[in-house]
Scaffold this active site. Structure first.
Site, PDB file in Angstrom:
ATOM      1  CG  ASP A 250      -1.348   1.274   1.733  1.00 43.49           C
ATOM      2  OD1 ASP A 250      -1.961   1.970   0.910  1.00 43.49           O
ATOM      3  OD2 ASP A 250      -1.124   1.638   2.912  1.00 43.49           O
ATOM      4  N   GLY A 300      -6.374   4.091  -8.215  1.00 44.34           N
ATOM      5  CA  GLY A 300      -6.951   5.304  -7.637  1.00 44.34           C
ATOM      6  C   GLY A 300      -5.865   6.215  -7.112  1.00 44.34           C
ATOM      7  N   GLY A 302      -5.839   9.844  -5.754  1.00 45.52           N
ATOM      8  CA  GLY A 302      -6.497  11.093  -5.381  1.00 45.52           C
ATOM      9  C   GLY A 302      -8.017  11.168  -5.381  1.00 45.52           C
ATOM     10  CB  CYS A 307      -7.490  12.044  -1.350  1.00 42.93           C
ATOM     11  SG  CYS A 307      -7.634  10.306  -1.141  1.00 42.93           S
ATOM     12  CG  ASP A 340      -8.300   2.570  -2.878  1.00 43.17           C
ATOM     13  OD1 ASP A 340      -9.238   2.888  -2.128  1.00 43.17           O
ATOM     14  OD2 ASP A 340      -7.102   2.655  -2.554  1.00 43.17           O
ATOM     15  CE1 TYR A 387     -11.882   7.140   5.888  1.00 42.35           C
ATOM     16  CE2 TYR A 387     -12.577   9.112   4.722  1.00 42.35           C
ATOM     17  CZ  TYR A 387     -12.002   7.857   4.713  1.00 42.35           C
ATOM     18  OH  TYR A 387     -11.553   7.313   3.534  1.00 42.35           O
ATOM     19  N   GLY A 389      -7.584  10.838   6.383  1.00 36.55           N
ATOM     20  CA  GLY A 389      -6.688  10.342   5.344  1.00 36.55           C
ATOM     21  C   GLY A 389      -5.404   9.856   6.000  1.00 36.55           C
ATOM     22  CD  GLU A 419       0.634  14.111  -1.397  1.00 41.13           C
ATOM     23  OE1 GLU A 419       0.028  13.215  -2.015  1.00 41.13           O
ATOM     24  OE2 GLU A 419       1.801  14.449  -1.647  1.00 41.13           O
TER      25      GLU A 419
END
Ligand code: XMP
Length: 485
Positions: A250, A300, A302, A307, A340, A387, A389, A419
């Site tokens: 990942d 995927g 961005g 993101c 994703d 939640y 990023g 990011e």
């Protein structure tokens, strides 16, 4: 380079699927099974994202029971991540349960005491080398007058004893238990040594989650993420040992040369474990990851809800175009892709799969469920869950405190220029409820497209591009919603 030569890239909101003449009379008739990797299959084409506010063991169990799969995130120590994997693999199905054994020479009184102490209704009788000789149940002791007799005098053994080889599946066990009207089926290896036990209750549990995805031993499937720098090989080793069915390399830029190298190394070290690698957004990225050894590719760059890569780095490909391009390359190589990020509705799932994705990975929609590890917060009386990023300032700061900065220097540099963002999402109930809604929508979409299977959906799908006005028309409009989320 002139502006006119730039290709146009689209995302889910830019298109709709055209309704087709359809043979499908009911949504219940359609099948949602999907290929996750070269060899793994799901019953529901959905993965929960490897993010620290989305997937740990509890989420992964709920996902696998519902027919999808959870990918345990890597933002914890190797030991902790391996333990999360082991928690998903732990029975439930008690094949690997603690086995209560007794020697054939001990008196029945000892057997009775042992059953009482461990609160079990049977004991497996083994010799000194762990070879299975028989089984003794509570019933064998009932009304027994001479409790000084040896266990061997009352156990069921010899030709009467029914066993099965290690690796017997719960489905096979169901057959054997039914055929012999038994409640317990000991598993033995080639030398007759006791290796496990399947009970009628284990088999009955199968029917509680008919969609669940399991390995050959009846344990739920689970994936686990690793990085591409630092201790990733050590991590992979611990995760494989803990029983992970799928490793996920990942990294934000899966087409970086160090990501390709990591994919190659992981595959050559663990050739028997399926490997999903990403993320990429181009056909070239798919080809390079597959030549490096990926058994599936995650697409995927961005599109995710949390993101900010596209804003910060100016890089990315709108997700529908990324999926279309990557799927075409992956199909030629016989490898599935995972779309994703950016899934906000069941309609987006239908579009992603119709565009060629085999499965989709979801973060924000699942972060609001009961089973996600994110903290719960209350705002103006409503329930939310956190939640964030994984490249957000908060997530990166947590890692800096926990991990060896030497190993993840580059990834941690992101702390200076995050990011990703940190947010809250509305509480949405259980994973089962959310998936039920999403899969219901998927089934509906398939029925509009004359598709009994996801392969048929991909083959039949006809997209149209829409305008801003079309998009406005597509959503509820010119009314006041009674209950807004
Ligand atoms: P959704 O839209 O389902 O997307 O919430 C989940 C996916 O988002 C990706 N992800 C990130 N991308 N910066 C990014 O650019 C981040 O901080 C970040 N964290 C997660 C990831 O691919 C995930 O599966």
């Amino acid at each position: 380079m002139t502006g006119e030569s730039f290709p146009l890239a689209l995302t889910y909101d830019d298109v709709l699927l055209v309704p087709l003449r359809s043979r499908v009379a009911s949504r219940r008739e359609v099948q949602t099974c999907a290929r996750l990797t070269r060899t793994l299959q799901l019953n529901v084409p959905i993965l929960s994202a490897n993010m620290d506010t989305v997937t740990e063991a509890r989420m992964a169990r709920a996902m696998a029971r519902a027919g999808g799969i959870g990918i345990i995130h890597r933002f914890m120590t190797i030991l902790q991540e391996a333990e999360e994997v082991a928690r998903v693999k732990r029975p439930e199905e008690a094949v690997a349960r603690k086995l209560h054994t007794i020697s054939p020479h001990r008196p029945l009184s000892d057997a009775s005491a042992l059953m009482g102490r461990h609160n079990v209704t049977s004991l497996l009788v083994v010799d000194r080398d762990d070879r299975l000789l028989g089984i003794l149940t509570v019933r064998d002791l009932m009304f027994e007058e001479d409790m000084s007799l040896p266990v061997s005098a009352r156990m069921t053994g010899g030709a009467q004893l029914v066993t099965a080889p290690v690796g017997t599946t719960l489905d096979q066990a169901r057959e054997i238990l039914h055929q012999h009207r038994l409640e317990k089926l000991p598993l033995v290896d080639a030398d007759g040594r006791l290796r496990g036990l399947i009970t009628a209750r284990d088999v009955l549990r199968l029917t509680e989650h008919p969609q669940a995805v399991r390995d050959r031993q009846g344990r739920l499937l689970v994936g686990a993420a690793i990085g591409a720098v630092g201790d990733y090989l050590e991590r992979a080793e611990a995760l494989v040992a803990a029983g992970a069915d799928l490793l996920v390399v990942d990294i934000a830029h899966g087409h970086a040369e160090h990501a390709l190298r990591a994919t190659e190394r992981v595959k050559s070290r663990f050739p028997d474990t399926q490997l999903l690698a990403g993320n990429v957004a181009t056909a070239a990225g798919v080809r390079d990851l597959v030549s490096a050894g990926a058994d599936a590719v995650k697409v995927g760059v961005g599109p995710g809800a949390a993101c900010s890569t596209r804003v910060v780095a100016g890089v990315g490909v709108p997700q529908l175009t990324a999926v279309l391009e990557c799927a075409a390359a992956a199909r030629e190589l016989g490898v599935p892709i995972v779309a994703d990020g950016g899934i906000r509705t069941s309609g987006d799932i239908v579009k992603a799969l119709a565009a060629g994705a085999d499965t989709v990975m979801i973060g924000s929609l699942l972060a609001g469920t009961e089973e996600s590890p994110g903290a719960t917060v209350t705002r103006r009386g409503a329930r939310y869950k956190v939640y964030r990023g994984m490249a957000s300032a908060g997530a990166t700061e947590d890692r800096r405190r926990r991990e060896n900065p030497e190993d993840v220097l580059d990834e941690l540099a992101a702390a200076a220029t995050p990011e990703g963002v940190e947010a809250v999402v509305p509480y949405r109930g259980t994973v089962a409820e959310v998936l039920n809604q999403l899969v219901g929508g998927l089934r509906s979409g398939m029925s509009y497209c004359d598709a009994y299977t996801l392969d048929e959906l991909r083959a039949n799908a006809r997209f149209v591009r829409i305008t801003e006005a079309g998009l406005r028309e597509s959503r509820p409009h010119d009314i006041e919603l009674m209950d807004e989320d």
